[in-house]
Design a protein around this motif. Sequence first.
Motif, mmCIF file in Angstrom:
data_model
loop_
_atom_site.group_PDB
_atom_site.id
_atom_site.type_symbol
_atom_site.label_atom_id
_atom_site.label_comp_id
_atom_site.label_asym_id
_atom_site.label_seq_id
_atom_site.Cartn_x
_atom_site.Cartn_y
_atom_site.Cartn_z
ATOM 1 N N ALA A 86 0.832 -1.210 0.000
ATOM 2 C CA ALA A 86 0.000 0.000 0.000
ATOM 3 C C ALA A 86 0.863 1.256 0.000
ATOM 4 N N GLY A 87 0.253 2.362 -0.442
ATOM 5 C CA GLY A 87 0.902 3.667 -0.342
ATOM 6 C C GLY A 87 1.989 3.927 -1.357
ATOM 7 N N ILE A 88 1.888 3.339 -2.544
ATOM 8 C CA ILE A 88 2.888 3.580 -3.591
ATOM 9 C C ILE A 88 2.193 3.894 -4.913
ATOM 10 N N SER A 89 2.950 4.505 -5.807
ATOM 11 C CA SER A 89 2.498 4.755 -7.180
ATOM 12 C C SER A 89 3.624 4.362 -8.125
ATOM 13 N N VAL A 90 3.255 3.822 -9.261
ATOM 14 C CA VAL A 90 4.246 3.367 -10.238
ATOM 15 C C VAL A 90 4.179 4.250 -11.477
ATOM 16 N N ILE A 91 5.332 4.752 -11.873
ATOM 17 C CA ILE A 91 5.441 5.540 -13.101
ATOM 18 C C ILE A 91 6.116 4.689 -14.165
ATOM 19 N N HIS A 92 5.541 4.708 -15.349
ATOM 20 C CA HIS A 92 6.189 4.064 -16.493
ATOM 21 C C HIS A 92 6.009 4.949 -17.716
ATOM 22 N N ALA A 93 7.101 5.162 -18.439
ATOM 23 C CA ALA A 93 7.069 6.000 -19.643
ATOM 24 C C ALA A 93 6.462 7.367 -19.334
ATOM 25 N N ARG A 94 6.893 7.944 -18.213
ATOM 26 C CA ARG A 94 6.493 9.297 -17.809
ATOM 27 C C ARG A 94 4.986 9.426 -17.608
ATOM 28 N N SER A 95 4.357 8.362 -17.127
ATOM 29 C CA SER A 95 2.921 8.394 -16.840
ATOM 30 C C SER A 95 2.625 7.444 -15.692
ATOM 31 N N LEU A 96 1.529 7.708 -14.973
ATOM 32 C CA LEU A 96 1.116 6.811 -13.903
ATOM 33 C C LEU A 96 0.595 5.511 -14.507
ATOM 34 N N ALA A 97 1.127 4.409 -14.027
ATOM 35 C CA ALA A 97 0.731 3.110 -14.556
ATOM 36 C C ALA A 97 -0.441 2.541 -13.766
ATOM 37 N N ALA A 98 -1.223 1.704 -14.430
ATOM 38 C CA ALA A 98 -2.378 1.074 -13.792
ATOM 39 C C ALA A 98 -2.459 -0.387 -14.224
ATOM 40 N N ASN A 99 -3.208 -1.172 -13.440
ATOM 41 C CA ASN A 99 -3.416 -2.597 -13.747
ATOM 42 C C ASN A 99 -2.091 -3.317 -14.016
ATOM 43 N N ILE A 100 -1.160 -3.148 -13.091
ATOM 44 C CA ILE A 100 0.183 -3.718 -13.254
ATOM 45 C C ILE A 100 0.170 -5.194 -12.881
ATOM 46 N N MET A 126 11.853 -11.593 -14.822
ATOM 47 C CA MET A 126 10.528 -11.060 -14.533
ATOM 48 C C MET A 126 10.000 -10.246 -15.711
ATOM 49 N N THR A 127 8.706 -10.365 -15.948
ATOM 50 C CA THR A 127 8.032 -9.557 -16.963
ATOM 51 C C THR A 127 6.950 -8.733 -16.284
ATOM 52 N N VAL A 128 6.905 -7.460 -16.618
ATOM 53 C CA VAL A 128 5.915 -6.560 -16.029
ATOM 54 C C VAL A 128 5.066 -5.975 -17.151
ATOM 55 N N ARG A 129 3.769 -6.064 -16.996
ATOM 56 C CA ARG A 129 2.840 -5.480 -17.952
ATOM 57 C C ARG A 129 1.854 -4.590 -17.209
ATOM 58 N N GLY A 130 1.271 -3.674 -17.941
ATOM 59 C CA GLY A 130 0.283 -2.791 -17.349
ATOM 60 C C GLY A 130 -0.158 -1.750 -18.353
ATOM 61 N N GLU A 131 -0.948 -0.813 -17.886
ATOM 62 C CA GLU A 131 -1.447 0.262 -18.748
ATOM 63 C C GLU A 131 -0.681 1.544 -18.449
ATOM 64 N N SER A 132 -0.114 2.128 -19.496
ATOM 65 C CA SER A 132 0.624 3.383 -19.366
ATOM 66 C C SER A 132 0.774 3.991 -20.747
ATOM 67 N N LEU A 133 1.338 5.182 -20.785
ATOM 68 C CA LEU A 133 1.721 5.736 -22.075
ATOM 69 C C LEU A 133 2.872 4.910 -22.635
ATOM 70 N N ILE A 134 3.065 4.970 -23.923
ATOM 71 C CA ILE A 134 4.136 4.216 -24.567
ATOM 72 C C ILE A 134 4.925 5.137 -25.485
ATOM 73 N N HIS A 135 6.068 4.657 -25.943
ATOM 74 C CA HIS A 135 6.892 5.453 -26.850
ATOM 75 C C HIS A 135 7.633 4.525 -27.802
ATOM 76 N N SER A 136 8.391 5.121 -28.693
ATOM 77 C CA SER A 136 9.200 4.376 -29.663
ATOM 78 C C SER A 136 8.315 3.510 -30.562
ATOM 79 N N ALA A 137 8.822 2.337 -30.942
ATOM 80 C CA ALA A 137 8.104 1.475 -31.887
ATOM 81 C C ALA A 137 6.717 1.060 -31.395
ATOM 82 N N PRO A 138 6.533 0.719 -30.096
ATOM 83 C CA PRO A 138 5.174 0.375 -29.643
ATOM 84 C C PRO A 138 4.166 1.501 -29.850
ATOM 85 N N LEU A 139 4.591 2.751 -29.652
ATOM 86 C CA LEU A 139 3.695 3.883 -29.875
ATOM 87 C C LEU A 139 3.304 3.978 -31.348
ATOM 88 N N THR A 140 4.281 3.807 -32.222
ATOM 89 C CA THR A 140 3.999 3.865 -33.656
ATOM 90 C C THR A 140 3.047 2.749 -34.074
#
Length: 267
Positions: A86-100, A126-140
């Motif tokens: 509890a009491g944490i937030s995860v940032i990925h690709a300069r955005s708050l991540a959700a459903n990690i 380990m593999t981590v997935r979730g919802e966040s903004l993306i960049h590079s080839a995945p964004l394209t």
Amino acid sequence: MVALLEPFIDTICICTLTGLVVLASGAWNTKTDNQFQTTDMQILSGIYDDGNSADVEKLSNHLRGEQFLDLYNGKLTVENGVITTAGISVIHARSLAANIRFTSGKEPFTGELEVLAGKLSNMASMTVRGESLIHSAPLTTFAFSRSILKGFGPYIVTFSLLLFAFSTAISWSYYGDRAVTYLFGPKYVIYYRLVFVAAFFIASFTDTTIIWSLSYVAIVLMAVPNLIGILILRKEVKQNVKEYWLTFGKQYPEEKISRKMLKRFDK
């Protein structure tokens, strides 16, 4: 010829079209499910909400390096792939991540992970997935999949990346080849080529964020001496340009550009 065409194909054609698609599709500010890059992840102490304007301002200041937020240190507890600490937030690709979700192999991970200064350690398997903004080839890829091309978008991106990588590899290899020949002589070119090929191999399985960061630094380091050289040799460059257009104008006098350049330089 390839070295001359590469900047045109890369910068003017591919990058411009890609940028327009990314902007028009709205993919650039849409969170989507993706595999997280560990170097793009950061764990903060405290709960933040990107729907809260005050939190958004704090996060923006943190990401811009103006006022840093507290980074989490300690154990991160995960049960069935879901964070229970509890009491944490995860940032990925300069955005708050959700459903990690954390997986080890193909199974949801359960256990504790060490976090040091907001960074996860021991993430080799380990593999981590979730919802966040993306960049590079995945964004394209995501942007093209939201266009009228739908399911064909990823294939177009893959083919375009192949052309981009191929043209860039050839042209940059040639630039370095000529530089090594000029500085050290032809016999050292083989060593440069070995290093160049080895770098491509290593980059194929290294975190893309690290590779792009290194390339940005390398480009700046390459640009600085070039700009200094152009400044020092500005008179010679101007004279060479003048001689080129005078020769071109005399060989092809019927061309419109020839008349224009002859009028400008033939004084």
